[in-house]
Motif scaffolding. Structure first.
Motif, PDB file in Angstrom:
ATOM      1  N   CYS A  45       0.848  -1.188   0.000  1.00 39.67           N
ATOM      2  CA  CYS A  45       0.000   0.000   0.000  1.00 39.67           C
ATOM      3  C   CYS A  45       0.889   1.244   0.000  1.00 39.67           C
ATOM      4  O   CYS A  45       1.786   1.376   0.830  1.00 39.67           O
ATOM      5  CB  CYS A  45      -0.900  -0.007   1.229  1.00 39.67           C
TER       6      CYS A  45
ATOM      7  N   CYS B  89      -0.099   3.405   3.486  1.00 39.13           N
ATOM      8  CA  CYS B  89       0.296   2.986   4.842  1.00 39.13           C
ATOM      9  C   CYS B  89       1.425   1.963   4.859  1.00 39.13           C
ATOM     10  O   CYS B  89       1.920   1.609   5.918  1.00 39.13           O
ATOM     11  CB  CYS B  89      -0.911   2.452   5.605  1.00 39.13           C
TER      12      CYS B  89
ATOM     13  N   HIS C 165       1.329  -1.180   4.163  1.00 37.43           N
ATOM     14  CA  HIS C 165       0.882  -2.542   4.442  1.00 37.43           C
ATOM     15  C   HIS C 165       1.125  -3.459   3.234  1.00 37.43           C
ATOM     16  O   HIS C 165       0.880  -3.088   2.098  1.00 37.43           O
ATOM     17  CB  HIS C 165      -0.620  -2.503   4.774  1.00 37.43           C
TER      18      HIS C 165
ATOM     19  N   CYS D 155      -6.487  -1.253  -0.039  1.00 35.93           N
ATOM     20  CA  CYS D 155      -5.641  -1.778   1.026  1.00 35.93           C
ATOM     21  C   CYS D 155      -6.518  -2.317   2.157  1.00 35.93           C
ATOM     22  O   CYS D 155      -7.415  -1.623   2.625  1.00 35.93           O
ATOM     23  CB  CYS D 155      -4.740  -0.667   1.556  1.00 35.93           C
TER      24      CYS D 155
ATOM     25  N   CYS E 117      -5.946   0.216   5.318  1.00 37.33           N
ATOM     26  CA  CYS E 117      -6.389   1.617   5.383  1.00 37.33           C
ATOM     27  C   CYS E 117      -7.343   2.006   4.258  1.00 37.33           C
ATOM     28  O   CYS E 117      -7.700   3.180   4.119  1.00 37.33           O
ATOM     29  CB  CYS E 117      -5.170   2.548   5.368  1.00 37.33           C
TER      30      CYS E 117
HETATM   31 ZN    ZN Z   1      -2.814   0.977   3.359  1.00 41.00          ZN
END
Ligand code: ZN
Ligand code: ADP
Ligand code: ZN
Length: 822
Positions: free
Chosen positions: A528, A531, A533, A568, A571
């Motif tokens: 992502c 964030c 991730h 994601c 987020c």
């Molecule tokens: Zn994210």
């Protein structure tokens, strides 16, 4: 004394069943079978209350087991042993050395066709009365409705219908309530296939009789006449019944009356599903240098020494192997030719079939169960003496194995790592050779450091063959500095302008290009952008690889797959970025640069069937495919005509692996690969992009300085106590619960530490700390080859494992040993 009271000896047998069990169970032989049981024979034995397995008799004994009442064996599945004493000795060694159970070895060693399985069948109890039904819970009701719709059903089917494993408790309760009855059914996995053939009798040898009979038939029964004419016209005056019935719509009755009259004979023939390949060719005349190598190998064999043939790519190792194979085969003895990879067997077999006029049995797991079962029998009965196969072929039932050839001895795929036994075929071959008094001839252009050291210690003989056939030249090996090229803006995606130019130039001349990239899929992970991730496998602690061809993310450890999320999961941002580069992405990139070219992938995911390998290779050979993008699979011993250029866009993947073998492996890959470039008079070219263009491995490949690299690396390994100067065992502790695995590892550490001291490293969390929902803690045990009593230590490890698993709370903790890890 009356005969009645004569002591009858009760015979017991120890039996290996195909289960991972720490001990061997003893069964009782009914008196009437006392003379009919043999070591190595297959029998059926009860297991638990409802299971029946086929096992192999391991030992005959007159003493009953201690601590339990022996059950009777249920059935003799063969009249004679199918596993020899020699094979059992080999199994013993494998289980001791590689620290697994005999049941594990059996599962790997015998084709599944020999392993009868127990299928508990369930059916409605004959006295079941639906009006008189006690209340059932919902699961029980589901099972009941299954039983109402089908007459009998296997436990496995119940499991899949209910989508749960533990169905036995419901079955049991329904059994107690009198709803279900159970029967045990022994299912033979393998049944030989029979076909019926029609043979003409010798009645037809006499022409006068024959004509008379045909004349008569033509008048009386035109059907019989037509059938008979058809049979007489068939090649060899024989034909499969099925074919006659199909082509001439002849009835069964017609055939039977023809047989009654003595005109034909109907014979049931066992149909071979396994087809051996008949080689038809002759050995080539060896060159003078090759002859010298042959002499040296012969000398070594006279001294009972196994031999390592260190021969550069293209030196003609295959021809030397076959020279020795033919010698043994001519004496009526057996030869095993091991290859590292299934993908290579087909290729090799067709090549060998042109060089030797022997029947070849091919042993690998792409063949069906029946094919392998049949091959097993043919080897056992000495109908086939020449076997080409992958690592499991070591378990073939050899009776007079004279020679074991191990091609590409250094290949890591000789080690079975995905399941027990975690054996290494090359190392185990030494034991097999010892038991069978066979010779070993190993070959490689880049021998493993293990074998080089054995040669240094004079345990085996090294023979060198450093000249290529017809003086072909080793490829021109060039490194390109990725750092510089990037700074100078000379990159088009992953390819530098130099690489692009080189590709263009070769293709203009109708020469072939290979791009080597040892990473599957499109992108190793998706991250992502908001964030950070990354999408992880739900069962493992590792990022999912994105495969564009499946439009899915897949786990390279457990096979878990899922659709690619649009946002994601952490987020909800839509800014998802593909990170890293796999072969799919490389192909895409090349398509952008060369829109007019035909480019194809060659890796595990582009190949789904056995025939796909050959299809892709043929298309490349014929020029239909112009650039082939492949993983490691490509580097391994496949010959193409006219590969002028090999491009490695990212060599750092292999140079930077955190593994004491990474240099050895990187050299092997790059060198094997370079061996594919250039054939005949033309010198090939290899372009390697790297941030470390002067890495010692790259320099060594450039100079073809494998031996020199090995010398310095071996000194380093000795200094730091790595194999081949030490022996390693990986110990992994696994459990579903993270806390449990931590405390179990700590407990095991306490048990082991006292005795093993600083031979033991760990416990530590491996880089992939969870696989298939099991958390992992790891130890590494380093032992001294000379000073330590390794068999004793292995015994101690088993004892420690048992101590751990009998400790409260740890009974479900798994402890896996990997001896000589790869
Ligand atoms: Zn994210
Ligand atoms: P290696 O396995 O050592 O890489 P190969 O056995 O594949 O080498 O031989 C390389 C090539 O040279 C093959 O095409 C092979 O047929 C050819 N070759 C090697 N030795 C001979 C020989 N004595 N006679 C004819 N061809 C040979
Ligand atoms: Zn996974």
């Amino acid at each position: 004394m009356s005969m009645l009271f004569e002591d009858r000896v009760t015979l017991f047998v120890k039996v290996i069943v195909p289960l991972p069990l720490p001990k061997i169970y003893t069964y009782r032989v009914p008196h009437e079978w006392t003379d009919l049981v043999f070591v190595g024979q297959r029998i059926a034995v009860p297991f638990g209350t409802k299971k029946v397995y086929s096992g192999i008799i391991y030992e005959l004994t007159e003493s009953p087991p201690e601590g339990y009442q022996a059950d009777y064996i249920l059935d003799l599945l063969d009249e004679k042993p199918i596993v020899s004493l020699l094979q059992l000795k080999f199994w013993d060694w494998i289980s001791q050395y590689y620290m697994c159970f005999l049941g594990d070895v059996l599962s790997t060693a015998l084709p599944a066709g020999f392993r009868v399985q127990s299928m508990t069948k369930l059916s409605l109890h004959p006295d079941f009365d639906p009006d008189d039904l006690q209340p059932l819970d919902s699961k029980e009701n589901e099972i009941l409705s299954l039983l109402l719709t089908s007459k009998s059903i296997a436990v496995e089917q119940v499991q899949s219908a209910l989508k749960m494993k533990s169905v036995l408790k419901y079955i049991k309760s329904m059994y107690v309530k009198g709803i279900i009855s159970m029967e045990e059914e022994l299912k033979e996995n393998y049944k030989p296939k029979f076909s019926e053939w029609i043979f003409c009798t010798d009645f037809w040898d006499n022409e006068t009789d024959a004509n008379l009979a045909l004349n008569q038939m033509e008048r009386k029964s035109i059907k019989q006449f037509e059938a008979m004419m058809y049979i007489l016209g068939a090649p060899g005056k024989q034909i499969e019944s099925k074919q006659l019935v199909l082509n001439k719509s002849v009835s069964r009755n017609t055939l039977i009356s023809l047989e009654k009259k003595g005109y034909i004979q109907l014979v049931k023939k066992r149909e071979d599903r396994f087809h051996a390949i008949q080689g038809e060719g002759d050995l080539v005349e060896l060159t003078d240098t090759q002859k010298v190598a042959v002499d040296e190998i012969e000398q070594a064999f006279k001294l009972k020494k196994h031999t390592l043939l260190h021969g550069v790519t293209g030196s003609g190792k295959t021809h030397i192997y076959l020279h020795f194979a033919e010698q043994s085969l001519k004496e009526g003895k057996q030869v095993l030719f091991l290859v590292p990879e299934v993908a290579l067997t087909e290729h090799l077999v067709s090549r060998v079939a042109q060089l030797i006029s022997q029947e070849i049995g091919v042993w690998h797991h792409y063949y069906s169960t029946s094919e392998r079962t049949e091959l097993y029998e043919k080897i056992r009965l000495r109908e086939i003496n020449f076997i080409i196969g992958t690592r499991n072929a070591l378990f073939a039932p050899f009776a007079e194995l004279d020679l074991i050839i191990i091609d590409e001895e250094h290949e890591s795929s000789y080690k079975q790592f995905e399941k027990r036994p975690n054996f290494h075929a090359r190392d185990a071959a030494f034991q097999l050779a010892k038991l069978n008094h066979s010779k070993i001839l190993m070959g490689s252009a880049t021998p493993s450091y293990e074998m080089l050291q054995l040669a240094n210690d004079s345990v085996i003989q090294k023979v060198q063959l450093l000249q290529r056939f017809e003086q072909q030249q080793f490829a021109e090996f060039m490194t390109l500095n990725l750092g510089d090229l990037k700074k100078q803006n000379r990159m088009q995606g992953f390819f530098s302008d130099l690489a692009v130019e080189a590709i263009k130039e070769k293709l203009k001349r109708k020469e072939k290009v290979i791009v080597y990239h040892n990473r599957k899929g499109y992108a190793p992970f998706i991250q992502c952008g908001t964030c950070g991730h990354t999408t992880q496998c739900v069962q493992c602690d590792i990022a999912l690889t994105f495969y564009k061809s499946y439009n899915q993310q897949r786990c390279n450890y457990c096979g878990y797959q899922q659709n690619v999320p649009k946002n994601c999961p952490a987020c909800s941002s839509a800014d998802l970025i593909m990170k890293g580069v796999g072969t799919e992405k490389i192909v895409e990139e090349l398509n952008l640069i060369f829109p007019e070219l035909r480019i194809s992938r060659f890796d595990q995911t582009s190949i789904k069937k056995r025939s796909d390998f050959q299809k892709i290779l043929d298309a490349f050979e014929s020029g239909e495919i112009e650039i082939l993008v492949g993983t490691q699979l490509l580097a391994k011993g496949i010959d193409f005509e006219d590969v002028a250029l090999i491009v490695v866009p990212d060599a750092d993947i292999m140079l930077n692996l955190p593994d004491f073998r990474s240099h050895e492996r990187a050299f092997q890959q790059l060198y094997q690969l370079s061996g594919r470039a250039g054939r005949g008079k033309k010198r090939g070219q290899v372009l390697v992009q790297s941030y470390q263009p002067n890495h010692l491995v790259l320099n060594a490949v450039k100079d073809e300085a494998y031996a020199e690299l090995a010398v310095s690396e071996l000194i380093e390994r000795q200094t730091f106590g790595y194999p081949p100067f030490s022996r390693l065992i990986d110990i992994s502790v696994k459990h579903k619960d993270q806390q449990t695995v931590f405390s179990a590892a700590a407990h095991l550490n306490n048990i082991l530490r006292n005795k093993l001291g600083d031979r033991l490293l760990g416990p530590l969390t491996p880089s992939v700390s969870r696989v298939k929902n099991m958390y992992i803690q790891q130890f590494l045990l380093k032992m001294d080859r000379q000073k330590d009593n390794i068999p004793k230590i292995k015994e101690f490890l088993f004892w420690a494992q048992n101590q751990l698993q009998t400790t409260n709370g740890f009974s479900a903790v798994r402890v896996d040993f990997d001896v000589d890890p790869n």
